[in-house]
Design an enzyme around this catalytic site. Structure first.
Site, PDB file in Angstrom:
ATOM      1  N   GLY A  86       0.818  -1.201   0.000  1.00  0.00           N
ATOM      2  CA  GLY A  86       0.000   0.000   0.000  1.00  0.00           C
ATOM      3  C   GLY A  86       0.857   1.260   0.000  1.00  0.00           C
ATOM      4  O   GLY A  86       1.940   1.279  -0.572  1.00  0.00           O
ATOM      5  N   LEU A  87       0.357   2.295   0.654  1.00  0.00           N
ATOM      6  CA  LEU A  87       1.031   3.585   0.718  1.00  0.00           C
ATOM      7  C   LEU A  87       1.375   4.120  -0.664  1.00  0.00           C
ATOM      8  O   LEU A  87       2.477   4.569  -0.917  1.00  0.00           O
ATOM      9  CB  LEU A  87       2.304   3.497   1.556  1.00  0.00           C
ATOM     10  CG  LEU A  87       2.101   3.367   3.062  1.00  0.00           C
ATOM     11  CD1 LEU A  87       3.448   3.381   3.758  1.00  0.00           C
ATOM     12  CD2 LEU A  87       1.245   4.501   3.578  1.00  0.00           C
ATOM     13  N   CYS A  88       0.416   3.975  -1.574  1.00  0.00           N
ATOM     14  CA  CYS A  88       0.688   4.538  -2.892  1.00  0.00           C
ATOM     15  C   CYS A  88      -0.536   5.309  -3.384  1.00  0.00           C
ATOM     16  O   CYS A  88      -0.938   5.214  -4.524  1.00  0.00           O
ATOM     17  CB  CYS A  88       1.108   3.468  -3.886  1.00  0.00           C
ATOM     18  SG  CYS A  88       0.151   1.969  -3.805  1.00  0.00           S
ATOM     19  N   GLY A  89      -1.133   6.063  -2.491  1.00  0.00           N
ATOM     20  CA  GLY A  89      -2.226   6.951  -2.884  1.00  0.00           C
ATOM     21  C   GLY A  89      -3.430   6.183  -3.389  1.00  0.00           C
ATOM     22  O   GLY A  89      -3.773   5.132  -2.861  1.00  0.00           O
TER      23      GLY A  89
END
Lengths: 290, 133
Positions: A86-89
């Site tokens: 994750g952590l990709c907008g």
């Protein structure tokens, strides 16, 4: 003021978060560069493949191979390409929302949908919604190789030839640039080439085939599908890094903003504390005088 | 009249060769074939083998692990599943792959699913060693 210490602590924690997001941004930038190079390197093969398949398929006609001929659409396979992390907008959520919409609009009706997913995010999403998946491919994106595309292609083609589904659609993030990824849904196969019949024939000479046109198509078409899937996977990986880079960049900026706000707050609090102390001293002195 | 052919050798992962050459000899499915300029249009499946191309007096070799070749009058496009230039081949690695495949094959029967896979690996290792020589 006790508040002062709390604010200081807060600043410290925001600072370390900022360091992490900054590092992640830099890592993503490096990975993005590599992913972009991989796309460029893979382009000649995919391009040539397309040219040749088009030329041969155009001459051979629809009935030459099952992958070329469309049949009545009863069941559709949907391959959803997400990321493992994750952590990709909005990278995954945009795509999954589109996929979910596709399921709602097309599932349940005359058509049935068989789901395939690449990446852990696709699995998590559909598991939460209790949508069964035929097959998922996890942890392939970090060390992506052509072999992975081959494996996915094999499963899809196998299912198609067994008539488990009549069409394969692929949902993925197309890589436009580091800051722009676009959700795309593309029909993977049956391969629809504009029947180049006459124009190709007018082109003059047909090829000599070794061993035969039929056998060549039978090996060429799966390779073509593999190349397409490989391209999509590469684009998705590049898009993921691009999206993460942008997301981490804005996170870093937010952290900077937050730190300056907190610093201001801290200074105010300190000032207030000093003023208060001064007042007390002055007050004390006044009292003694009196 | 073209006096040379343009050889383009691509694999899924990269473009390996893009050169004007005088002659190409490729390992076709039904045996090796040579291509000189002004060849007729031709499309062939390639087997695992050594592809050679000549430029003047200089002959270079590339180990290819199956694929396709499209031949037109002034162009040869080779789409290989895997390919390695002779000078880039790591002979020790090829030898190790060969040994591994040989050992694995001894324990497998012809009907095993992985037999063909290992057999392919063995052939590729042989070809790579041959090309590197």
């Amino acid at each position: 003021m006790a508040n002062l210490r709390a604010i200081r602590k807060r600043i410290g924690s925001v600072k370390s978060t900022q360091q992490i997001t900054k590092a992640m941004k830099m890592v993503s930038a490096a990975k993005l560069k590599r992913a972009q190079d991989a796309i460029v390197a893979a382009r000649p093969y995919a391009g040539k493949m397309r040219e040749v398949v088009q030329a041969v398929a155009g001459r051979a006609g629809q009935d030459a191979h099952p992958l070329l001929s469309s049949r009545e659409r009863k069941r559709v396979a949907l391959l959803v390409v997400t990321s493992d992390r994750g952590l990709c907008g909005g990278f995954n959520s945009n795509l999954l929302r589109a996929a979910n919409r596709f399921l709602r609009e097309n599932g349940g009706g005359a058509e049935e949908i068989v789901l395939f997913g690449v990446g852990r995010k696709a699995r998590d999403f559909f598991r939460r919604r209790q949508v069964p998946m035929r097959k998922e491919y996890l942890n392939v994106l970090g060390t992506l190789s052509y072999g992975h595309a081959e494996q996915v292609a094999n499963d899809l083609i196998g299912g198609f030839l067994e008539e488990e589904f009549d069409e394969v659609i692929i949902a993925f993030n197309e890589f436009r640039s580091a800051i722009s990824q676009v959700v795309r849904m593309e029909k993977l196969f049956p391969v629809a080439f504009e029947q180049a019949g006459e124009s190709a024939a007018a082109d003059g000479i047909d090829y000599l085939y070794e061993p035969s046109q039929k056998e060549i198509l039978a090996t060429l078409l799966p390779k073509y599908v593999e190349a397409q899937i490989f391209r999509v996977l590469l684009e998705s990986v590049a898009g993921e890094h691009g999206a993460r880079m942008t997301a981490m960049d804005s996170a870093t900026n937010n952290a900077v903003e937050m730190i300056s706000r907190l610093t201001l707050q801290m200074n105010r609090a300190r000032q207030a504390a000093i003023t208060k102390e001064l007042m007390e001293i002055i007050g004390g002195a006044e009292a003694l005088k009196g | 009249m073209a006096s040379t052919v343009k050889l383009e050798l691509v694999t899924p992962e990269r473009l390996l060769v893009s050169e004007e050459v005088d002659e190409v000899i490729a390992p076709g499915y039904e045996g090796e074939f040579g291509v000189l300029p002004e060849h007729t249009q031709f499309l062939a499946i390639l087997s695992i083998g050594v592809l050679r191309y000549r430029k003047g007096d200089e002959v270079r070799k590339v180990a290819v692990g199956g694929g396709f070749a499209e031949v037109t009058a002034d162009r040869v496009v080779v789409m290989a599943d895997v390919a390695e230039k002779a000078e880039e081949i790591d002979v020790d690695r090829a030898r190790r792959a060969y040994d591994r495949a040989e050992v694995a094959l001894k324990d497998l029967s012809m009907d095993d699913a992985s037999y063909t896979k290992m057999w392919g690996a063995l052939q590729r290792a042989i070809v790579r060693m041959a090309a590197a020589e």
